[in-house]
Design an enzyme around this catalytic site. Structure first.
Site, mmCIF file in Angstrom:
data_model
loop_
_atom_site.group_PDB
_atom_site.id
_atom_site.type_symbol
_atom_site.label_atom_id
_atom_site.label_comp_id
_atom_site.label_asym_id
_atom_site.label_seq_id
_atom_site.Cartn_x
_atom_site.Cartn_y
_atom_site.Cartn_z
ATOM 1 N N VAL A 106 0.839 -1.203 0.000
ATOM 2 C CA VAL A 106 0.000 0.000 0.000
ATOM 3 C C VAL A 106 0.874 1.253 0.000
ATOM 4 O O VAL A 106 0.601 2.217 -0.717
ATOM 5 C CB VAL A 106 -0.966 -0.003 1.198
ATOM 6 C CG1 VAL A 106 -1.725 1.317 1.284
ATOM 7 C CG2 VAL A 106 -1.951 -1.162 1.074
ATOM 8 N N ASP A 107 1.922 1.246 0.805
ATOM 9 C CA ASP A 107 2.851 2.374 0.790
ATOM 10 C C ASP A 107 3.477 2.550 -0.591
ATOM 11 O O ASP A 107 3.625 3.669 -1.085
ATOM 12 C CB ASP A 107 3.961 2.163 1.820
ATOM 13 C CG ASP A 107 3.556 2.576 3.217
ATOM 14 O OD1 ASP A 107 2.694 3.465 3.353
ATOM 15 O OD2 ASP A 107 4.100 2.025 4.185
ATOM 16 N N VAL A 108 3.862 1.442 -1.204
ATOM 17 C CA VAL A 108 4.497 1.513 -2.525
ATOM 18 C C VAL A 108 3.518 2.076 -3.554
ATOM 19 O O VAL A 108 3.857 2.962 -4.348
ATOM 20 C CB VAL A 108 5.004 0.126 -2.948
ATOM 21 C CG1 VAL A 108 5.541 0.168 -4.386
ATOM 22 C CG2 VAL A 108 6.109 -0.352 -2.004
ATOM 23 N N SER A 138 3.007 5.769 -2.995
ATOM 24 C CA SER A 138 4.144 6.565 -3.469
ATOM 25 C C SER A 138 4.056 6.812 -4.961
ATOM 26 O O SER A 138 4.379 7.905 -5.446
ATOM 27 C CB SER A 138 5.462 5.867 -3.124
ATOM 28 O OG SER A 138 5.769 4.804 -4.014
#
Length: 405
Positions: free
Chosen positions: A175-177, A180
């Site tokens: 999810v962070d990737v 970003s």
């Protein structure tokens, strides 16, 4: 091999980014901008730094390999935003910047004297990217956003894992990737608009909505068809479920499109068309499967998945996964044995993709994954190693203390 482009050749040469973000989504967006040639100055808390510096093992001269993975190509300056003089330097950095990236909780930057809306009014060419967990509206603004929890909250974890097993998180902070990359897209779009209009503006992304957008076909299944099928009474086997369920590696709408057991391990097989299935059946020495009415078309194969998969695995048991991978690739079909991360890097190198870059910095030299973006035939990856905490204090503080050119 260095992938760093000369300053006048890098797509974002001359662009200044103030990276006030921490952990992963924001720092990864900053690294992507550094890879494309921007100067990225990372603002960190003195004595503490980005929290990921302590996320070890594995350890690194910077603190951790986790920090290393998201902060290549940056300069680090330690500024205490509760200190008047340091806050003045931060405001000067923002005044000179083209882009600001931050992931404070909503209102957090303003409480530290960096009021986003006021700064945008003061610097109308500035592009400000704000990353939150759940948005800035009441309710969401009070919730901290962590990848693992957002995987659960978004529905991603609900559809990940074996059919008879518990919900499972992805193997990385996906999810962070994804967030970003959404942030990077928004920043680049805002910069393009600025080229046309002279106006920057606010880019907002949230972990929750980035995760939900990435659910694509599974989310659309829940929302239903945009245009209902002509035959509203179609066979229930072809109708979408209200809520997708965990199915391991299997695809809800395509068969076979999953891991299949071979003589020595699993093989990822992606058969996307009826013609491919006919070729696959012939390769297995079982052409009769393509003539079987239960398996002749993809909707039929989906309906009879439980009957088909054991027949395919019985044929695949004659050889190992590597043998079948070679045979399928030679036949123009799509398959891969399940590789380790290291084996995946070896494959990329064999294919000429240059997946690794050598970087150097104050902490020494090492290897990092190269940027996946290639421009004019070459990967654009910053060659400066992730910085030590406050490594560039003297240079950055001195530069900010002098009148702007």
């Amino acid at each position: 091999m260095s992938h760093d482009a000369p300053p006048d050749d890098a797509p974002l040469a001359g662009l200044l980014v103030a990276d006030l973000s921490r952990v992963l989504a924001g720092p990864l967006a900053g690294t992507a901008l550094a890879d494309l040639g921007a100067r990225v100055i990372k603002v960190e808390q003195p004595g503490v730094g980005d929290g990921t510096r302590t996320w070890s093992p594995p350890a690194s001269a910077t603190g951790s390999t986790y920090f290393d993975s998201a902060n290549r190509g940056k300069e680090s300056v330690a500024l205490d935003l509760t200190d008047r003089d340091d806050r003045a330097l931060a405001r000067e950095l923002i005044a000179r910047a083209d882009v600001v990236i931050e992931n404070f909780r909503p209102g957090g930057a303003a409480r530290l004297g960096l009021d986003r809306d006021a700064l945008l009014r003061e610097h109308p060419r500035l592009v400000w990217c704000s990353i939150t967990g759940y948005g800035a509206q009441p309710g969401g603004a009070d919730r901290a956003g962590y990848d693992f929890v957002v995987q659960a909250a978004s529905g991603l974890m609900h559809i990940t894992g074996d059919a008879d097993g518990p919900p499972t998180k992805a193997g990385v902070a996906v999810v962070d990737v994804l967030t970003s990359k959404d942030a990077l897209s928004g920043i680049l779009a805002a910069l393009l608009r600025r080229e046309r209009t002279g106006r920057g503006g606010l880019v907002e992304v949230a972990l929750l909505t980035s995760a939900q957008a990435a659910l694509v076909n599974q989310l659309q299944t829940v929302l239903g068809p945009v245009v209902p099928p002509a035959d509203a009474d179609r066979d229930a086997a072809g109708a979408p479920a209200t809520e997708p369920r965990r199915a391991g590696s299997a695809h809800p709408s395509i068969v076979p499109y999953q891991l299949l057991d071979t003589g020595d391990g699993p093989l990822a097989v992606a058969v996307g068309t009826d013609a491919q299935f006919r070729a696959f059946a012939a390769l297995l020495g079982a052409p009769e499967l393509a003539d079987d009415a239960r398996f002749a078309t993809n909707p039929q194969r989906v309906a009879h998945r439980e009957a088909l998969v054991p027949l395919l695995e019985r044929a695949l048991a004659r050889h190992g996964a590597a043998v079948w991978e070679r045979r399928m690739l030679a036949a123009g079909l799509v398959a891969s044995r399940v590789r380790t991360i290291g084996e995946g890097l070896e494959l990329a190198a064999e294919l000429g993709l240059e997946p690794v870059v050598e970087v150097r910095g104050g902490a020494g030299a090492g290897r990092q994954p190269a940027s996946p973006i290639r421009i004019d035939g070459r990967a654009r990856t910053a060659s400066a190693a992730p910085p030590l905490l406050g490594e560039h204090d003297a240079d950055v503080r001195g530069w900010l203390s002098r009148p702007a050119p």
